[in-house]
Write a protein that holds these residues in place. Structure first.
Motif, PDB file in Angstrom:
ATOM      1  N   ARG A 112       0.837  -1.205   0.000  1.00 32.29           N
ATOM      2  CA  ARG A 112       0.000   0.000   0.000  1.00 32.29           C
ATOM      3  C   ARG A 112       0.876   1.261   0.000  1.00 32.29           C
ATOM      4  NH1 ARG A 112      -5.321   1.005   1.283  1.00 32.29           N
ATOM      5  NH2 ARG A 112      -5.766   3.233   1.114  1.00 32.29           N
ATOM      6  N   GLU A 116       0.882   4.129  -3.005  1.00 33.42           N
ATOM      7  CA  GLU A 116       0.661   5.564  -2.802  1.00 33.42           C
ATOM      8  C   GLU A 116       1.859   6.377  -3.278  1.00 33.42           C
ATOM      9  OE1 GLU A 116      -0.436   6.059   1.289  1.00 33.42           O
ATOM     10  OE2 GLU A 116      -2.550   5.579   0.876  1.00 33.42           O
ATOM     11  N   PRO A 122      -1.835  10.289  -1.172  1.00 34.02           N
ATOM     12  CA  PRO A 122      -2.521   9.296  -0.338  1.00 34.02           C
ATOM     13  C   PRO A 122      -3.772   8.795  -1.047  1.00 34.02           C
ATOM     14  CG  PRO A 122      -2.009  11.304   0.909  1.00 34.02           C
ATOM     15  CD  PRO A 122      -1.775  11.616  -0.538  1.00 34.02           C
ATOM     16  N   SER A 124      -7.472   6.867  -0.421  1.00 32.96           N
ATOM     17  CA  SER A 124      -8.477   6.383   0.515  1.00 32.96           C
ATOM     18  C   SER A 124      -8.972   5.013   0.069  1.00 32.96           C
ATOM     19  CB  SER A 124      -9.652   7.361   0.583  1.00 32.96           C
ATOM     20  OG  SER A 124     -10.344   7.383  -0.666  1.00 32.96           O
ATOM     21  N   ALA A 125      -9.756   4.368   0.936  1.00 27.57           N
ATOM     22  CA  ALA A 125     -10.328   3.076   0.567  1.00 27.57           C
ATOM     23  C   ALA A 125     -11.223   3.215  -0.659  1.00 27.57           C
ATOM     24  CB  ALA A 125     -11.124   2.508   1.745  1.00 27.57           C
ATOM     25  N   GLU A 126     -11.935   4.348  -0.761  1.00 28.44           N
ATOM     26  CA  GLU A 126     -12.789   4.593  -1.931  1.00 28.44           C
ATOM     27  C   GLU A 126     -11.952   4.778  -3.189  1.00 28.44           C
ATOM     28  OE1 GLU A 126     -16.195   7.762  -3.521  1.00 28.44           O
ATOM     29  OE2 GLU A 126     -15.301   7.999  -1.539  1.00 28.44           O
ATOM     30  N   ASP A 127     -10.799   5.470  -3.060  1.00 30.17           N
ATOM     31  CA  ASP A 127      -9.913   5.656  -4.218  1.00 30.17           C
ATOM     32  C   ASP A 127      -9.434   4.308  -4.749  1.00 30.17           C
ATOM     33  OD1 ASP A 127     -10.090   8.403  -4.059  1.00 30.17           O
ATOM     34  OD2 ASP A 127      -8.284   8.602  -2.811  1.00 30.17           O
ATOM     35  N   ASP A 143      -5.947  -4.326   4.177  1.00 27.07           N
ATOM     36  CA  ASP A 143      -5.917  -2.928   3.748  1.00 27.07           C
ATOM     37  C   ASP A 143      -4.535  -2.482   3.282  1.00 27.07           C
ATOM     38  OD1 ASP A 143      -8.594  -2.690   4.392  1.00 27.07           O
ATOM     39  OD2 ASP A 143      -8.189  -2.003   6.442  1.00 27.07           O
TER      40      ASP A 143
END
Length: 252
Positions: A112, A116, A122, A124-127, A143
């Motif tokens: 992760r 990024e 950064p 997000s989880a939605e991204d 995650d």
């Protein structure tokens, strides 16, 4: 530490340390590229601090892509000298996409944190979910990754995160582009096969290597012009020409 600052045009600017971190290179590398003329000089802000903008970020990304293609520093210098000096970050991103298309598909498995870093921001989880829906990222368990990333599409996918369109529209547009590009590739391949059918296999391979970047550039240029005409007609018909105002400029 990031210091939010903007240029006279309202664009966010970066210090040399922030630029290096955003591009994933060292400050020494940024200064070296500047000394070679590969990067334009920064704007000098308060207290004589150099500030770098989106154009510098985009140019560093292009240089990185050229290096990944195996180009020497001298070859990169020649390539960049041939570009107009006033290219926008958007135009530089298009050139990078064309260069990336010369390479075979590259899918990497990253953490992760590395995802990024490559995205330059950064996520997000939605991204990550939207990138997965665009087939840019395939998320693993947990995650923090690992994530399988299509390196050629990552920057484009990240840019689409900020486009004010629904995910459904973006995916529908992707489907249209894939279908029509495959149809164009099929017809072009049929034409080329007929032309080189009698040649030796070595000659066919050499011709393919030379034609690939030329065809991609031709398709890109043709599509850009067609899209610019469509957008001009659409915007001009909806408010520009109807209101008697100037035509919109989609040249940049």
């Amino acid at each position: 530490m990031t210091t939010d600052a903007t240029s006279d045009t309202g664009e966010q600017t970066l210090t040399i340390d922030e630029l290096a971190a955003r591009a994933g290179v060292t400050v020494r590398t940024v200064r070296f590229y500047g000394s070679k003329g590969l990067l334009p000089p920064p704007e000098i802000g308060p207290r004589r601090v150099g500030r770098y903008g989106p154009g510098h970020v985009a140019r560093l990304a292009l240089i990185e892509q050229l290096q990944q293609q195996g180009m020497t520093l001298a070859a990169i210098e020649r390539y960049l000298r041939q570009l107009p000096p006033d290219l926008s970050p958007h135009d530089l991103a298009i050139h990078r996409a064309v260069v990336a298309s010369w390479a075979p598909d590259a899918v990497d498995t990253v953490s992760r944190r590395e995802l990024e870093r490559r995205a330059g921001r950064p996520l997000s989880a939605e991204d990550v979910e939207r990138l997965a829906a665009m087939n840019v990222v395939v998320a693993g368990d947990g995650d923090h990754g690992p994530y399988r990333v299509d390196s050629g599409l990552l920057r484009l996918g990240v840019q689409l995160l900020d486009v004010p369109l629904s995910q459904e529209v973006i995916l529908a547009a992707r489907k249209v582009l894939i279908e029509h590009s495959r149809a164009a590739a099929h017809e072009l391949a049929r034409l080329f096969r007929g032309e080189v059918a009698e040649r030796a296999a070595r000659d066919v391979k050499s011709l393919s290597a030379h034609m690939h970047p030329l065809v991609v550039q031709a398709l890109l240029t043709t599509f850009q012009r067609s899209l610019r005409e469509e957008l001009s007609e659409w915007v001009g018909g909806s408010d520009g020409s109807a209101a008697g105002g100037p035509d919109p400029d989609f040249s940049r």
